[in-house]
Design a protein around this motif. Structure first.
Motif, short mmCIF file in Angstrom:
data_model
loop_
_atom_site.label_atom_id
_atom_site.label_comp_id
_atom_site.label_asym_id
_atom_site.label_seq_id
_atom_site.Cartn_x
_atom_site.Cartn_y
_atom_site.Cartn_z
N GLU A 1 3.69 -10.78 1.83
CA GLU A 1 3.74 -10.64 3.23
C GLU A 1 5.16 -9.87 3.56
N GLU A 2 6.12 -10.28 2.78
CA GLU A 2 7.49 -9.87 3.26
C GLU A 2 7.54 -8.47 2.88
N ARG A 3 6.71 -8.10 1.87
CA ARG A 3 6.80 -6.68 1.59
C ARG A 3 6.04 -5.78 2.74
N HIS A 4 5.17 -6.19 3.07
CA HIS A 4 4.57 -5.92 4.28
C HIS A 4 5.54 -5.68 5.53
N ALA A 5 6.14 -6.77 5.60
CA ALA A 5 7.24 -6.80 7.04
C ALA A 5 8.15 -5.66 6.54
N GLN A 6 8.59 -5.55 5.44
CA GLN A 6 9.62 -4.42 5.34
C GLN A 6 9.10 -3.00 5.64
#
Length: 366
Positions: free
Chosen positions: A51-56
């Motif tokens: 999810e944090e990768r998508h946020a980036q």
């Protein structure tokens, strides 16, 4: 990569909304991981990292406009609060339902890999939730059956007795005895109970479209092995199987037919649904609590039409709540399941009320 283009204020609002969603989901996964251990903790932590990768991705599109960090919506804050205070299965079921909508399918500024990731994340959540459903479904079936049997049978009984014209004390006595409406309550309760257990188990079946999504995964950062681990494989077996599937995807573009693991076997389902001692205890406790609700107005001294209306409202609220819980845990619509149980309960009560009117007209109440 997404082709660069001029962004509009509407684009910025949408990107910031996606960013808030990804941050909120990552927080929920980390909250859940903190409460688990072993492989489940690793899987949940990996989902948070995804999810944090998508946020980036959205941070890169927004640039300076990513600040200040978007605030979580009330719904996202509620989900985080539930993750910290309620059972893991409850929160996983909510997340599974939210992932099924996959906002990136029609999002022109999200990559196809992100949309595929979201579909696979839903499958990981199905696998994790399936573990809890297998342990829960036997006792849960008995609890739903017991509570609804108590609610429906005593409401039907009270409605039928009141329709004959007898006094409130007799209605109260009949309600406490809980005998005359057994057939209707058993039929309604068994139907709801069996359906609910089957829906819990069917919610753990592989989702449609997951196999097709594998061909579009980001092969440098995919979560396919998490699907296998969530379904019970150990780390080495899951990694090996994921590598085999991805190698076939790279060679031919299509995932093998068995790329998504199967759901539990029929024997596993029977063991999950049938647990004699747990079912007996749950049925006893929940039937008693359900049967008490329709007689509460009479115990509190109400009578006549007022008591009937209050009983209908109380039982209706209870049926909606139990149906909504079934819907949430099975990944279905809480409103739909609640209304279904409400209609069945009120239908049984209406039938008994009409029979009571017939008996009262015939002079059987005197």
């Amino acid at each position: 990569m997404i082709a660069s283009r001029s962004s509009t204020p509407a684009d910025v609002r949408r990107w910031r909304s996606h960013l808030a969603d990804e941050h909120a989901n990552a927080r929920v996964f980390r909250d859940l991981a903190a409460r688990r251990s072993g492989e489940e903790r690793q899987i949940l932590s990996s989902l948070a990292e995804a999810e944090e990768r998508h946020a980036q991705h959205w941070v890169r599109l927004l640039g300076d406009r990513a600040e200040p960090t978007p605030r979580a919506t009330p719904g996202q804050r509620l989900q985080g609060w539930l993750a910290r205070r309620f059972g893991m299965l409850f929160v996983l079921s909510l997340l599974q339902r939210s992932k099924s909508s996959n906002p990136y399918l029609d999002e022109v500024d999200a990559s196809t890999a992100m949309a595929a990731d979201e579909k696979v994340h839903e499958e990981v959540l199905r696998g994790l939730a399936a573990r809890g459903r297998l342990h829960l479904s036997g006792n849960f079936r008995a609890a739903v059956f017991g509570a609804n049997d108590g609610l429906v049978s005593n409401l039907a009984l009270i409605m039928g007795m009141a329709a004959t014209g007898v006094g409130s004390s007799i209605v109260l006595a009949a309600g406490l005895a809980g005998l005359l409406a057994g057939a209707l309550s058993m039929a309604a309760g068994e139907y709801i109970s069996v359906r609910s257990a089957r829906e819990l188990l069917s919610a753990s079946q592989p989702g449609r479209g997951t196999r097709e999504a594998l061909g579009r995964l980001d092969l440098h950062a995919n979560e396919l092995e998490l699907v296998y681990r969530a379904r019970g494989m150990d780390l080495d077996a899951a990694r090996t199987r994921a590598a085999e599937v991805l190698a076939q995807v790279q060679r031919g573009g299509n995932a093998p037919a068995d790329a998504v693991p199967a759901a539990p076997t029929e024997a596993d389902e029977q063991d999950a649904v049938l647990n004699p001692w747990g079912a007996a205890l749950a049925s006893f406790a929940f039937f008693a609590s359900g049967a008490l609700i329709p007689v509460l107005p009479y115990l509190l001294g109400l009578g006549g039409g007022v008591a009937l209306v209050v009983a209908l409202v109380l039982v209706g609220m209870a049926l909606l709540v139990t149906g909504a819980v079934v819907g949430v845990l099975s990944g279905a619509s809480p409103l739909g399941r609640g209304v279904r149980q409400l209609l069945i309960g009120y239908g049984a009560a209406a039938a008994t009320y009409l029979l009571g009117l017939v008996f009262g007209t015939a002079g059987l109440a005197g």
